[in-house]
Enzyme design. Structure first.
Site, short mmCIF file in Angstrom:
data_model
loop_
_atom_site.label_atom_id
_atom_site.label_comp_id
_atom_site.label_asym_id
_atom_site.label_seq_id
_atom_site.Cartn_x
_atom_site.Cartn_y
_atom_site.Cartn_z
N GLU A 1 38.10 43.63 42.30
CA GLU A 1 38.45 42.23 42.03
C GLU A 1 39.06 41.67 43.32
O GLU A 1 38.48 40.81 43.95
CB GLU A 1 39.46 42.15 40.86
CG GLU A 1 39.91 40.73 40.54
CD GLU A 1 41.02 40.68 39.44
OE1 GLU A 1 41.64 41.72 39.17
OE2 GLU A 1 41.25 39.57 38.90
N HIS B 1 39.49 48.00 36.00
CA HIS B 1 39.38 46.88 36.94
C HIS B 1 39.23 47.49 38.33
O HIS B 1 40.04 48.35 38.73
CB HIS B 1 40.64 46.02 36.92
CG HIS B 1 40.80 45.14 35.72
ND1 HIS B 1 40.69 45.59 34.44
CD2 HIS B 1 41.04 43.79 35.64
CE1 HIS B 1 40.88 44.55 33.61
NE2 HIS B 1 41.09 43.46 34.31
N1 ADE Z 1 45.78 41.60 33.80
C1 ADE Z 1 45.38 40.51 33.16
N2 ADE Z 1 44.39 39.92 33.82
C2 ADE Z 1 44.13 40.68 34.92
C3 ADE Z 1 43.21 40.60 35.98
N3 ADE Z 1 42.33 39.62 36.11
N4 ADE Z 1 43.26 41.56 36.93
C4 ADE Z 1 44.15 42.54 36.85
N5 ADE Z 1 45.03 42.67 35.87
C5 ADE Z 1 45.02 41.74 34.91
ZN ZN Z 2 41.03 41.45 33.60
#
Ligand code: ADE
Ligand code: ZN
Length: 333
Positions: A197, A194
């Site tokens: 975001e 990730h």
């Molecule tokens: N864990 C579950 N969903 C998540 C997300 N969107 N971003 C970061 N960690 C997560």
């Molecule tokens: Zn996620």
């Protein structure tokens, strides 16, 4: 177009299995396991799903994991997800699990992996859904804890296809996990993370350079850095975008403000995914419908989104070709 979205075979690449825990099932597991919940009813819990950022969601998400205790719980959780998305014509799914959210409560890694993978195997045989399991490290914990987790996972590596990185992003850059991702690579595990975001574009760059990821989860903030966009286009790095997640977590105020279309226009390899569907109001079909309503994509664009996911998956070339053919046939029908 709505009928086309419903019938199109779909590939999901960004799904947290703990994020598929629907309130009804959460209450059923709590009753079975004698867990006392802080919300009095399913309705009250659903009412609490009004998030203002990633952390406000994660606080409830980790609370929810407390009801998952036995191999049977993990099996039933995963089976329920597979049944739901089978009805949406998902044909392949790549599933994150957060082992530390369970091992820190005294649940053994084997209990978690056995339950999830028993369902995945049944999903393949009975529902025709192929799958890969991705072990995700929690980035708000330290790298030593991730190393412990990787060691605990070693007996199960035949059932784990890759490693990932999730949880609270800002303040926990990918570079914090450079050594444990190198160790995972030594074990032959590909990586995803990730990044971008809520965190800045620099985190996307770090995920690529320091963690050597094959794709970026979310990555929506890449548009703030034209040089980085050019690099991701050039290297054809896929991005697993989660539209309903982004609006529910207020990354964008509404779907029309989402940068998805802009990202596609730049030539980025964008895919559509559901992230934590029980918390964000929809699974794969609902995510496709939400972007369709906002942007009015044509058939070709929908097909491109679908094919991007096939290409970005961990599947082998023959399996990719088979699914791509089914997608094309559904869109031309
Ligand atoms: N864990 C579950 N969903 C998540 C997300 N969107 N971003 C970061 N960690 C997560
Ligand atoms: Zn996620």
């Amino acid at each position: 177009m709505r009928a086309l979205i419903a019938r199109m075979p779909k590939v999901e690449l960004h799904l947290h299995i703990e994020g598929t825990l629907e309130p009804e099932q959460l209450f059923a597991f709590a009753r079975r396991n004698g867990v006392v919940l802080s919300h009095p009813s399913v309705e009250a819990l659903r009412e609490a799903y009004r998030f203002h950022n990633l952390q406000s969601f994660l606080d409830l998400y980790y609370q929810g994991t407390a009801v998952l205790q036995t191999e049977r719980d993990f099996y039933e959780l995963t089976m329920a997800y597979l049944e739901r998305v089978a009805a949406q014509n998902v044909v392949h799914t790549e599933i994150f699990f957060d082992p530390q959210s369970h091992t820190h409560r005294g649940i053994a890694m084997g209990t978690v992996v056995d339950g999830i993978t028993r369902a995945l195997k049944e999903g393949e045989q009975r529902l025709g859904i192929s799958s890969k399991l991705i072990l995700s490290f929690l980035r708000h914990l330290d790298e030593e804890d991730a190393f412990v987790t990787l060691r605990q996972a070693q007996p199960y590596l035949d059932r784990i296809a890759a490693v990932g990185l999730d949880s609270s992003e800002v303040g926990h850059p990918p570079s914090k996990f450079e050594r444990v991702f190198a160790a995972a690579r030594e074990l032959g595990l590909p990586a995803v993370a990730h990044a971008g975001e809520e965190g800045p574009p620099e985190y996307i760059m770090e995920a690529l350079e320091r963690l050597q990821v094959m794709r970026i989860d979310h990555g929506v903030r890449v548009v703030e850095c034209p040089g980085l966009v050019a690099r991701l286009v050039e290297e054809a790095i896929p991005l697993t975008v989660c539209p309903l997640s982004n609006t529910r977590l207020r990354v964008f105020p509404d779907m029309k403000s989402h940068t998805l279309k802009q990202m596609m226009d730049y030539g980025l390899k964008v895919t559509i995914n559901s992230d934590d569907p029980a918390y964000f109001g929809g699974y794969m079909t609902e995510n496709f419908l939400a972007v369709q309503d906002a942007f009015g994509f044509d058939r070709q664009t929908l097909l491109t989104l679908g094919l991007n996911a096939v290409e970005a998956s961990l599947l082998g070339p023959d399996e990719k070709a088979r699914i791509a053919e089914r997608m094309r046939a559904a869109v031309e029908q």
